[in-house]
Write a protein that holds these residues in place. Structure first.
Motif, PDB file in Angstrom:
ATOM      1  N   THR A 154       0.840  -1.198   0.000  1.00  0.00           N
ATOM      2  CA  THR A 154       0.000   0.000   0.000  1.00  0.00           C
ATOM      3  C   THR A 154       0.872   1.243   0.000  1.00  0.00           C
ATOM      4  OG1 THR A 154      -0.114   0.263   2.405  1.00  0.00           O
ATOM      5  CG2 THR A 154      -1.746  -1.185   1.406  1.00  0.00           C
ATOM      6  N   GLU A 197       2.977   6.366  -3.091  1.00  0.00           N
ATOM      7  CA  GLU A 197       4.300   6.659  -3.632  1.00  0.00           C
ATOM      8  C   GLU A 197       4.910   5.486  -4.393  1.00  0.00           C
ATOM      9  OE1 GLU A 197       3.533   5.624  -0.728  1.00  0.00           O
ATOM     10  OE2 GLU A 197       5.197   4.949   0.506  1.00  0.00           O
ATOM     11  N   LEU A 198       4.259   4.338  -4.354  1.00  0.00           N
ATOM     12  CA  LEU A 198       4.899   3.125  -4.882  1.00  0.00           C
ATOM     13  C   LEU A 198       4.644   2.913  -6.369  1.00  0.00           C
ATOM     14  CD1 LEU A 198       4.056   0.657  -1.964  1.00  0.00           C
ATOM     15  CD2 LEU A 198       6.114   2.064  -2.260  1.00  0.00           C
ATOM     16  N   ILE A 253       8.631   6.044  -5.181  1.00  0.00           N
ATOM     17  CA  ILE A 253       9.709   5.082  -4.957  1.00  0.00           C
ATOM     18  C   ILE A 253       9.280   3.726  -5.494  1.00  0.00           C
ATOM     19  CG2 ILE A 253      10.674   6.252  -2.918  1.00  0.00           C
ATOM     20  CD1 ILE A 253       9.315   3.813  -1.361  1.00  0.00           C
ATOM     21  N   VAL A 254      10.245   2.876  -5.644  1.00  0.00           N
ATOM     22  CA  VAL A 254       9.952   1.573  -6.235  1.00  0.00           C
ATOM     23  C   VAL A 254       9.428   0.620  -5.170  1.00  0.00           C
ATOM     24  CG1 VAL A 254      10.939  -0.391  -7.465  1.00  0.00           C
ATOM     25  CG2 VAL A 254      11.686   1.932  -8.016  1.00  0.00           C
ATOM     26  N   TYR A 255       8.353  -0.049  -5.506  1.00  0.00           N
ATOM     27  CA  TYR A 255       7.771  -1.089  -4.639  1.00  0.00           C
ATOM     28  C   TYR A 255       8.770  -2.237  -4.541  1.00  0.00           C
ATOM     29  CZ  TYR A 255       4.605  -5.003  -3.456  1.00  0.00           C
ATOM     30  OH  TYR A 255       4.002  -6.091  -2.887  1.00  0.00           O
ATOM     31  N   SER A 256       9.268  -2.479  -3.347  1.00  0.00           N
ATOM     32  CA  SER A 256      10.319  -3.501  -3.220  1.00  0.00           C
ATOM     33  C   SER A 256      10.005  -4.576  -2.198  1.00  0.00           C
ATOM     34  CB  SER A 256      11.652  -2.837  -2.856  1.00  0.00           C
ATOM     35  OG  SER A 256      11.518  -2.113  -1.642  1.00  0.00           O
ATOM     36  N   GLY A 286       2.782  -1.555   4.716  1.00  0.00           N
ATOM     37  CA  GLY A 286       2.618  -0.102   4.591  1.00  0.00           C
ATOM     38  C   GLY A 286       1.362   0.384   5.296  1.00  0.00           C
ATOM     39  N   GLY A 287       1.177   1.664   5.211  1.00  0.00           N
ATOM     40  CA  GLY A 287       0.046   2.288   5.892  1.00  0.00           C
ATOM     41  C   GLY A 287       0.173   2.128   7.388  1.00  0.00           C
ATOM     42  N   ALA A 288       1.428   2.086   7.840  1.00  0.00           N
ATOM     43  CA  ALA A 288       1.648   1.718   9.234  1.00  0.00           C
ATOM     44  C   ALA A 288       2.177   2.863  10.088  1.00  0.00           C
ATOM     45  CB  ALA A 288       2.621   0.549   9.296  1.00  0.00           C
ATOM     46  N   SER A 289       2.396   4.017   9.494  1.00  0.00           N
ATOM     47  CA  SER A 289       2.851   5.142  10.311  1.00  0.00           C
ATOM     48  C   SER A 289       1.715   5.556  11.226  1.00  0.00           C
ATOM     49  CB  SER A 289       3.235   6.329   9.429  1.00  0.00           C
ATOM     50  OG  SER A 289       4.053   5.900   8.388  1.00  0.00           O
ATOM     51  N   GLU A 319      -1.556   7.153   9.920  1.00  0.00           N
ATOM     52  CA  GLU A 319      -1.804   6.590   8.602  1.00  0.00           C
ATOM     53  C   GLU A 319      -2.219   5.132   8.688  1.00  0.00           C
ATOM     54  OE1 GLU A 319       0.360   5.898   4.342  1.00  0.00           O
ATOM     55  OE2 GLU A 319       1.565   6.172   6.138  1.00  0.00           O
ATOM     56  N   PRO A 359       4.677  -3.166   8.669  1.00  0.00           N
ATOM     57  CA  PRO A 359       5.005  -1.800   8.245  1.00  0.00           C
ATOM     58  C   PRO A 359       5.593  -1.786   6.833  1.00  0.00           C
ATOM     59  CG  PRO A 359       6.015  -2.344  10.382  1.00  0.00           C
ATOM     60  CD  PRO A 359       5.497  -3.615   9.803  1.00  0.00           C
ATOM     61  N   GLY A 360       5.595  -0.619   6.243  1.00  0.00           N
ATOM     62  CA  GLY A 360       6.077  -0.497   4.869  1.00  0.00           C
ATOM     63  C   GLY A 360       7.586  -0.457   4.748  1.00  0.00           C
ATOM     64  N   ASN A 361       8.252   0.058   5.760  1.00  0.00           N
ATOM     65  CA  ASN A 361       9.706   0.108   5.667  1.00  0.00           C
ATOM     66  C   ASN A 361      10.232  -1.287   5.367  1.00  0.00           C
ATOM     67  OD1 ASN A 361      11.137   2.571   5.844  1.00  0.00           O
ATOM     68  ND2 ASN A 361      10.247   2.875   7.887  1.00  0.00           N
TER      69      ASN A 361
HETATM   70  P1  AMP Z   1       4.334   3.219   5.747  1.00  0.00           P
HETATM   71  O1  AMP Z   1       4.366   1.992   6.607  1.00  0.00           O
HETATM   72  O2  AMP Z   1       3.320   3.136   4.680  1.00  0.00           O
HETATM   73  O3  AMP Z   1       4.235   4.443   6.580  1.00  0.00           O
HETATM   74  O4  AMP Z   1       5.726   3.274   5.012  1.00  0.00           O
HETATM   75  C1  AMP Z   1       6.924   3.482   5.712  1.00  0.00           C
HETATM   76  C2  AMP Z   1       8.042   3.713   4.722  1.00  0.00           C
HETATM   77  O5  AMP Z   1       8.221   2.560   3.928  1.00  0.00           O
HETATM   78  C3  AMP Z   1       7.779   4.847   3.760  1.00  0.00           C
HETATM   79  O6  AMP Z   1       8.994   5.504   3.511  1.00  0.00           O
HETATM   80  C4  AMP Z   1       7.301   4.144   2.513  1.00  0.00           C
HETATM   81  O7  AMP Z   1       7.554   4.896   1.347  1.00  0.00           O
HETATM   82  C5  AMP Z   1       8.085   2.890   2.547  1.00  0.00           C
HETATM   83  N1  AMP Z   1       7.361   1.803   1.905  1.00  0.00           N
HETATM   84  C6  AMP Z   1       6.080   1.475   2.135  1.00  0.00           C
HETATM   85  N2  AMP Z   1       5.708   0.427   1.398  1.00  0.00           N
HETATM   86  C7  AMP Z   1       6.799   0.069   0.694  1.00  0.00           C
HETATM   87  C8  AMP Z   1       7.062  -0.965  -0.243  1.00  0.00           C
HETATM   88  N3  AMP Z   1       6.095  -1.839  -0.593  1.00  0.00           N
HETATM   89  N4  AMP Z   1       8.293  -1.061  -0.774  1.00  0.00           N
HETATM   90  C9  AMP Z   1       9.241  -0.182  -0.413  1.00  0.00           C
HETATM   91  N5  AMP Z   1       9.059   0.804   0.472  1.00  0.00           N
HETATM   92  C10 AMP Z   1       7.860   0.933   1.022  1.00  0.00           C
END
Ligand code: AMP
Ligand code: MG
Length: 402
Positions: free
Chosen positions: A181, A184-185, A197-200, A248-251, A254, A296-298
């Motif tokens: 999620t 930015e991905l 940023i690239v979805y990784s 993601g979506g875990a801040s 958010e 989390p997304g990180n």
């Molecule tokens: P979030 O948990 O959505 O707040 O994301 C925390 C960080 O991880 C942010 O810098 C996101 O851009 C990055 N991030 C979230 N999802 C991904 C993903 N699938 N691949 C790479 N980075 C991600």
């Protein structure tokens, strides 16, 4: 909700996870699958005493000395037993895998013989039982050899075939849907615009799930909107996912987004926020029959959370008896300060030391850093509130897959 200790969080994730139903698969499709029952050999191996070499089947008493001459009475090849009996003064030509004829108890290898028509001359004394594989030296009928809950290796398939099983009863493979999620991905290979940023992370999470034997559905990337995420959640459910893994979506703040979308679909939340670094905003819940892990997304956080929670959950659903990984002992490769209230899973390299493996945490431990994660050999576990530790002191690690 307060931060939940890692062990308790794992216990809750596994609390009502049960091994999936049994299904029957052909042996050739059973690699990496988990047995639903103990397997006992359906036959004895070898089923009869056989020759281990090419040579001559003889009676030991006849070859107690060298230079004896024996009369050849027949030939035994693998798959072609010889009906007759080897009597005193006689020998039968035999090849590897040939069934020992009645009367014979020893094989003289052909290199120690010379042949003159229907006579064989034994050049060297050979002791009783030489070059003979006794009946059942590998295993015997009824012997339990493979256990319920065991994940089948390539060698196990060889053994199961020899035990005479053409098909095996295994647990259904867990179905894992993986959703990223974030507005930015963008997919790898794209040309990211400013702020993208690239979805990784999903690529590691999906590979991890597959290597644990799961069937994976790549749900791609959902935008940071409740309806978009909810649509993806419904896709997971319609596919019959046993596990939905979101990232993601875990801040703070958010995170509500993923949780809100899940709530609209009927999520019953088990916990949110674990005393873990990296990976604090990790959550778990159930949505009908689907288990939901929200990591989390990180990238490093998502990886560590999946490593610690997704893998055991897959293993439990897959019916494995080795659900939890046992940390291994190592020595610290550098001094570490006292830890705070969150258990730390530090990315570390491993090297050989005088007292066993040495785990050295990489200097950069930020949860966004993928290069050190790729370089790491293990996660070095620092318990919550662990005191300062000096280089060389004992520590525990979890090895990362190669
Ligand atoms: P979030 O948990 O959505 O707040 O994301 C925390 C960080 O991880 C942010 O810098 C996101 O851009 C990055 N991030 C979230 N999802 C991904 C993903 N699938 N691949 C790479 N980075 C991600
Ligand atoms: Mg995000």
């Amino acid at each position: 909700m307060a931060l939940m200790p890692v062990a308790e969080a794992l216990q809750r994730v596994l609390a009502d996870a049960r091994a999936l139903a049994a299904e029957t698969v052909a042996l050739n499709d059973a690699h990496g699958r988990v047995l639903t029952e103990d397997l006992a050999a359906l036959r004895t191996q070898p089923p009869a005493a056989v020759s281990a070499m090419d040579g001559y089947a003889v009676r030991a008493a006849d070859v107690a000395q060298a230079a004896v001459k024996l009369a050849l009475i027949g030939e035994v090849a693998a798959g072609h037993p010889f009906e007759g009996e080897v009597k005193a003064g006689q020998a039968a030509r035999i090849f590897t895998g040939g069934v020992m004829p009645a009367g014979a108890d020893t094989v003289v290898i052909q290199e120690l013989t010379t042949r003159e028509g229907d006579t064989v001359i034994i050049q060297k004394a050979t002791s009783k039982g030489r070059n003979v594989r006794d009946r059942g030296i590998d295993f015997t009928q009824g012997q339990p050899l493979l256990r319920k809950g065991h994940r089948l290796t390539d060698r196990d398939l060889m053994l199961a075939a020899a035990m005479n099983y053409p098909i095996l009863s295994v647990h259904r493979r867990p179905k894992v849907a993986v959703l990223g999620t974030g507005d930015e991905l963008v997919a790898p290979g794209s040309t990211p615009t400013a702020g993208e940023i690239v979805y990784s992370n999903g690529f590691a999470l999906m590979a991890m799930a597959r290597s644990e034997g799961a069937e994976v559905n790549d749900l791609g990337i959902a935008p940071d909107r409740v309806e978009g995420i909810a649509t993806a959640v419904r896709r997971a459910r319609d596919w019959g996912a046993d596990i939905l893994l979101t990232s993601g979506g875990a801040s703070v703040g958010e995170h509500d987004l993923v949780q809100r979308a899940l709530a609209t679909e009927g999520l019953s939340l088990t916990f949110w926020r674990v005393a873990l670094r990296p990976g604090r905003p990790m959550m778990h819940g159930r949505l009908g029959g689907m288990q939901v892990l929200g990591v989390p997304g990180n990238p490093v956080s998502s990886y560590v959370c999946a490593f610690l929670f997704l893998v055991p959950l897959i293993r439990r659903l897959a019916g494995r008896d080795d659900v939890e990984r046992i940390p291994e002992p190592a020595r610290l490769g550098r001094d570490l300060p006292a830890n705070d209230e969150r258990a730390d899973y530090m990315r570390a390299t491993l090297s050989a030391g005088p007292d066993g493996p040495v785990a050295t945490p990489l200097p950069a431990q930020d949860s966004s850093l993928m290069a050190p994660l790729a370089k790491a050999d293990c996660l070095l576990i620092r318990e919550a509130n662990a005191p300062a530790a000096s280089s060389g002191s004992p520590c525990v690690i979890l090895k990362l897959a190669l």
